[in-house]
Design a protein around this motif. Structure first.
Motif, PDB file in Angstrom:
ATOM      1  N   TRP A 133       0.776  -1.296  -0.022  1.00  0.00           N
ATOM      2  CA  TRP A 133       0.189   0.008   0.023  1.00  0.00           C
ATOM      3  C   TRP A 133       1.004   1.131  -0.107  1.00  0.00           C
ATOM      4  CZ3 TRP A 133      -0.582   4.492   2.777  1.00  0.00           C
ATOM      5  CH2 TRP A 133      -1.923   5.229   2.688  1.00  0.00           C
ATOM      6  N   ARG A 134       0.606   2.167  -0.938  1.00  0.00           N
ATOM      7  CA  ARG A 134       1.222   3.486  -1.015  1.00  0.00           C
ATOM      8  C   ARG A 134      -0.080   4.662  -1.109  1.00  0.00           C
ATOM      9  NH1 ARG A 134       6.762   2.666  -1.653  1.00  0.00           N
ATOM     10  NH2 ARG A 134       7.414   0.658  -0.577  1.00  0.00           N
ATOM     11  N   SER A 135       0.309   5.667  -0.848  1.00  0.00           N
ATOM     12  CA  SER A 135      -0.698   6.892  -0.897  1.00  0.00           C
ATOM     13  C   SER A 135      -0.407   7.321  -2.190  1.00  0.00           C
ATOM     14  CB  SER A 135      -0.408   7.724   0.117  1.00  0.00           C
ATOM     15  OG  SER A 135      -1.433   8.869   0.067  1.00  0.00           O
ATOM     16  N   ASP A 136      -1.120   6.539  -3.300  1.00  0.00           N
ATOM     17  CA  ASP A 136      -0.940   7.158  -4.589  1.00  0.00           C
ATOM     18  C   ASP A 136      -2.058   7.547  -5.227  1.00  0.00           C
ATOM     19  OD1 ASP A 136      -2.439   4.907  -5.174  1.00  0.00           O
ATOM     20  OD2 ASP A 136      -0.913   3.615  -5.555  1.00  0.00           O
ATOM     21  N   ALA A 137      -1.913   7.828  -6.530  1.00  0.00           N
ATOM     22  CA  ALA A 137      -2.882   8.647  -7.406  1.00  0.00           C
ATOM     23  C   ALA A 137      -4.234   7.753  -7.525  1.00  0.00           C
ATOM     24  CB  ALA A 137      -2.299   9.023  -8.701  1.00  0.00           C
ATOM     25  N   SER A 138      -4.088   6.365  -7.336  1.00  0.00           N
ATOM     26  CA  SER A 138      -5.494   5.799  -7.475  1.00  0.00           C
ATOM     27  C   SER A 138      -6.480   5.937  -6.244  1.00  0.00           C
ATOM     28  CB  SER A 138      -4.904   4.002  -7.420  1.00  0.00           C
ATOM     29  OG  SER A 138      -4.707   4.102  -5.901  1.00  0.00           O
ATOM     30  N   LEU A 139      -6.025   6.748  -5.339  1.00  0.00           N
ATOM     31  CA  LEU A 139      -6.727   6.980  -3.807  1.00  0.00           C
ATOM     32  C   LEU A 139      -7.725   8.060  -4.260  1.00  0.00           C
ATOM     33  CD1 LEU A 139      -4.591   5.991  -1.285  1.00  0.00           C
ATOM     34  CD2 LEU A 139      -6.081   4.736  -2.472  1.00  0.00           C
ATOM     35  N   SER A 140      -8.903   8.042  -3.913  1.00  0.00           N
ATOM     36  CA  SER A 140      -9.695   9.474  -4.175  1.00  0.00           C
ATOM     37  C   SER A 140      -9.903  10.279  -2.741  1.00  0.00           C
ATOM     38  CB  SER A 140     -11.063   9.254  -4.650  1.00  0.00           C
ATOM     39  OG  SER A 140     -11.806   8.329  -3.554  1.00  0.00           O
ATOM     40  N   LYS A 141      -9.457   9.541  -1.680  1.00  0.00           N
ATOM     41  CA  LYS A 141      -9.719  10.168  -0.324  1.00  0.00           C
ATOM     42  C   LYS A 141      -8.779   9.636   0.507  1.00  0.00           C
ATOM     43  CE  LYS A 141     -13.401   9.971   1.839  1.00  0.00           C
ATOM     44  NZ  LYS A 141     -14.866   9.930   2.466  1.00  0.00           N
ATOM     45  N   VAL A 142      -7.898   9.981   1.416  1.00  0.00           N
ATOM     46  CA  VAL A 142      -7.176   9.375   2.662  1.00  0.00           C
ATOM     47  C   VAL A 142      -7.413  10.115   3.861  1.00  0.00           C
ATOM     48  CG1 VAL A 142      -4.940   8.778   3.327  1.00  0.00           C
ATOM     49  CG2 VAL A 142      -5.290   8.724   0.765  1.00  0.00           C
ATOM     50  N   GLY A 143      -8.151   9.737   4.730  1.00  0.00           N
ATOM     51  CA  GLY A 143      -8.257  10.450   5.843  1.00  0.00           C
ATOM     52  C   GLY A 143      -7.872   9.521   7.019  1.00  0.00           C
ATOM     53  N   LEU A 144      -8.354  10.022   8.255  1.00  0.00           N
ATOM     54  CA  LEU A 144      -8.295   9.245   9.333  1.00  0.00           C
ATOM     55  C   LEU A 144      -9.205   8.702  10.544  1.00  0.00           C
ATOM     56  CD1 LEU A 144      -5.198  11.626  10.436  1.00  0.00           C
ATOM     57  CD2 LEU A 144      -4.815   9.239  10.218  1.00  0.00           C
ATOM     58  N   LEU A 145      -9.156   7.678  10.743  1.00  0.00           N
ATOM     59  CA  LEU A 145     -10.063   7.105  12.127  1.00  0.00           C
ATOM     60  C   LEU A 145      -9.300   7.571  13.436  1.00  0.00           C
ATOM     61  CD1 LEU A 145     -11.296   3.654  10.941  1.00  0.00           C
ATOM     62  CD2 LEU A 145     -12.660   5.710  10.704  1.00  0.00           C
TER      63      LEU A 145
END
Length: 759
Positions: free
Chosen positions: A88-100
């Protein structure tokens, strides 16, 4: 994300659980943004200690492992074998990255921890594309691209590729890159009248050197500071050997085999995910997520060290091709070869609806995880130099060895599965405009079935061996080393209660309490594992309370927090001080932390923003006792000692200024106070500043560029623990002034460049 209290309150209120944000750390000019319920953006990708890992957010306890979720499911079920950054990487395929926040994570997943909550981009009717590029002065090359669009009015597609070529801040001689990762994504979505259904595929292939290249030797001055060894620049000099073959004993069959350092770092995984969401006419919303992941290769290599000593001719250590004994600095080194196969089938369903002033959610988890894992260990002696030589030991009987101590230090084995079936319920209730309440509860049935090797480790340990040992009463026993089965069926639970009350237009009160429990997991049986008497419930209570103040230019929160953890299981390799002799011991202990944190978001004038944080915390050990396995070395009672590696004072200052609407300049200063480098609190590192800075320019709506400087004060320093000093007493600390040691170090001065193209 619920509850709706601003994210900065939760992030800044807790001192110490580490959250390994596994997007690539070089993406340091990007922010992990909380979703709409989570509050402020926070830049968590800046790490001054390790170029392949993002920084840790600390809230009081060791991490409960899985802290990244993708589409409502664990990105990897457990990163103890299949490491998170390999898939897993924070890449361009992700629409949203947040936090619980920890309270929400406890109810939805059973873990009290800050958790990354990421979601895949599923596409849209119009065509969109994005390309990200990163590089730095050391030759790092990173490419990341995603395209998406519509096939018809009802069908959407998305596809992406991530490529990372990172040689690190020095070139490893036995491979081209310290991190080489490939990730490929593809997905298709069918739009429904009131919902959608998606099918996603991900393939990852990754090789990362990790701890093989993350340690170095230095001189411990004795006053909390360190000096570089002449000729060995911290951060830009390799302490990993040049390469060539090594020999090890396979723990599975006892055979002596050969290998190369880079041969045991390969990771590969296939991931298929199905998503469904639908809104019914009566207002009910249903979200379903299911995933099958298979990782036939989940491997990595660990390096460790013991004590650095001055080798003399009497030690009979020789470099390859030399007839003259080596005289100079040397260190006993350790290597673990981890080999794993992992698969899991995961399902989460959630039904939600609003009833007046109540927002209710009913959820279900069915998570199955299968693990087939073992590791082999060996020891060797190397020169204390750049690209150290591996020395050969000659004995009086005419024999010699280059590698020794096969499987003496914590070789591991486990094969089996664990299954978690859980239901949870949450309610966000706003009875008045000033008062909001949150309730959550979780009940989980946990089943674990595993084979383990519950035997003490020794040189030559392997499956099928016959071993004779003497117990505490002096009686001799003979055992055949073979797997033994463990089966557990248990109930875990979690509960949360939170309330916020707005006293005035500006002042508010907030308080919450959360408790989560679990029993030892399958990975904790990979070593000797807990005995039946040691198999106890792990309980984690969390209590917080404080005040908030908000006006049009400042948003301030101040909170006091208590968090603890009982029956924490850990395997500790301990070294006899001043020698290379090491043993592995199983520890079960507790930790408790009392902390106070004040944080503020300040906007004094247009374009300028300052995030400021101050934390004081006191994390201490409970019931921490090590019976010394070495003659002449006292037992260790660490009760009341400050937890190693954790600073008691934390300061963050993150100013930023928009020079124009399109150009943003930012700085980040992070202070980590005095940290103890061993269990006895005899050795410590002074406080240090970690510094970052950068500028981002949106040239137009299609092109953005940026530059980031890491460690712009060019500080040279060490962090973490000091190898071989686990049992060193405070009385002996004076002997370690101007002493040669090894450990982790800060990243060197680095300049990075980035560009993003949208089309």
């Amino acid at each position: 994300m619920k509850p709706s209290t601003p994210f900065k309150l939760w992030l800044c209120s807790l001192p110490m659980i580490s959250i390994p944000f596994a997007g690539y750390a070089h993406e340091s000019n990007d922010s992990i943004a909380a979703n709409s319920k989570g509050g402020e953006e926070r830049n968590v990708m800046l790490n001054a200690s390790d170029a392949t890992k993002p920084r840790e957010i600390q809230i009081g306890l060791p991490s409960e492992d899985v802290t990244v979720y993708e589409n409502g499911l664990p990105a990897v079920y457990s990163s103890t074998v299949h490491q998170l950054a390999r898939h897993w990487r924070s890449d361009a395929s992700l629409s949203k990255v947040g936090l619980l926040n920890p309270m929400e994570s406890a109810i939805k997943t059973g873990n009290i921890a800050y958790s990354v909550d990421s979601y895949s981009g599923l596409g849209q009717k119009e065509f969109k594309g994005v390309v990200n590029y990163h590089t730095n002065l050391f030759g790092w090359q990173n490419f990341d691209m995603n395209v998406s669009g519509g096939i018809t009015d009802k069908w959407l597609y998305t596809a992406g590729i991530y490529q990372n070529f990172d040689p690190g801040s020095f070139k490893p001689k036995f491979t081209d890159y310290s991190d080489r990762t490939q990730i490929y994504h593809a997905g298709i979505t069918r739009l429904l009248d009131k919902g959608r259904i998606s099918l996603l595929y991900k393939f990852s292939k990754s090789n990362g050197l990790g701890s093989m290249v993350n340690s170095a030797p230095f001189i411990y001055v004795g006053d909390g500071s360190v000096k570089e060894i002449p000729g060995f620049a911290l951060g830009t000099t390799s302490y990993a050997p040049i390469g060539g073959e090594f020999k090890y004993m396979d723990v599975m069959d006892g055979k002596i085999k050969s290998g190369r350092w880079g041969d045991f770092t390969n990771n590969m995984a296939h991931d298929i995910t199905a998503l469904f969401d639908y809104t019914f006419g009566n207002g009910y919303m249903l979200n379903l997520s299911a995933k099958y992941m298979n990782a036939p290769h989940a491997n990595f290599v660990d390096f460790g060290g013991s004590s650095i000593f001055q080798a003399t001719a009497a030690d009979n250590l020789f470099k390859d091709g030399s007839d003259t004994p080596y005289t100079g600095l040397a260190e006993g080194r350790r290597t673990w070869l981890h080999i794993g196969k992992v698969s899991n089938m995961l399902f989460t369903g959630e039904l939600s609806k609003s009833f007046g002033k109540h927002d209710l959610r009913l959820g279900l988890n069915e998570w199955y995880y299968h693990l087939d894992y073992h590791s082999s260990s060996f020891q060797w002696t190397g020169t204390v130099s750049a690209y150290p030589d591996i020395l050969t030991k000659h004995y009086e009987d005419g024999t010699s060895d280059k590698f020794r101590g096969f499987n003496e230090l914590s070789p591991e084995y486990t094969k089996g599965y664990e299954n978690k079936f859980a239901v949870y319920l949450t309610d966000n209730w706003t009875p008045t405009s000033k008062l909001s309440l949150y309730f959550g509860g979780r009940l989980e049935y946990y089943r674990m079935s595993a084979d383990q090797l519950p035997f003490e480790r020794y040189s030559g340990f392997h499956i099928g061996d016959t071993h004779t040992y003497t117990d505490a009463e002096g009686n001799q026993h003979t055992s055949v080393i073979e797997p033994r089965h463990v089966l557990k069926n248990k109930l875990n639970y979690a509960a949360s209660l939170q309330g916020t009350y707005q006293l005035t237009r500006n002042f508010g009160l907030t308080a919450d309490a959360t408790v989560a429990t679990r029993f030892p997991r399958i990975n904790e049986y990979a070593g000797v594992g807990p005995t039946e008497e040691q198999y106890k419930r792990v309980t984690i209570p969390l209590i917080r309370g404080g005040i908030t103040y908000r006006n049009n230019w400042v948003d301030l929160t101040s909170m006091i927090t208590y968090i603890s953890k009982s029956n924490n299981i850990d395997q500790q390799n301990v070294t006899k001080p001043g020698t290379t002799q090491s043993k592995t011991t199983l520890l079960i202990y507790g930790i408790k932390t009392l902390g106070w944190t004040t944080s503020a978001e300040i906007h004094p004038f247009k374009g300028f923003n300052l995030h400021a944080l101050f934390t004081y915390q006191k994390p201490t050990y409970k019931d921490y006792f090590i019976k010394s396995p070495f003659e002449g070395v006292s037992d260790l009672n660490a009760n009341g000692n400050i937890v190693k590696e954790i600073p008691q004072i934390l300061i963050e200052l993150d100013p930023s200024y928009n020079i124009t609407d399109n150009i943003r300049f930012w700085l980040s200063f992070r202070y980590f106070g005095k940290t103890y480098a061993n269990l006895t609190n005899a050795l410590y590192f002074n406080g240090r500043w970690e510094t970052f800075g950068g500028i981002n320019w949106d040239i137009n709506k299609h092109l953005s560029v940026g530059a980031t400087v890491i460690n712009f004060l060019n500080q040279k320093g060490a962090s973490g623990t000091i190898n071989g000093a686990e049992l060193l007493s405070k009385e002996d600390a004076d002997k370690y002034k101007n002493y040669y040691m090894s450990g982790n170090y800060l990243r060197p001065f680095t300049v990075e460049f980035s560009a993003t193209l949208k089309f």
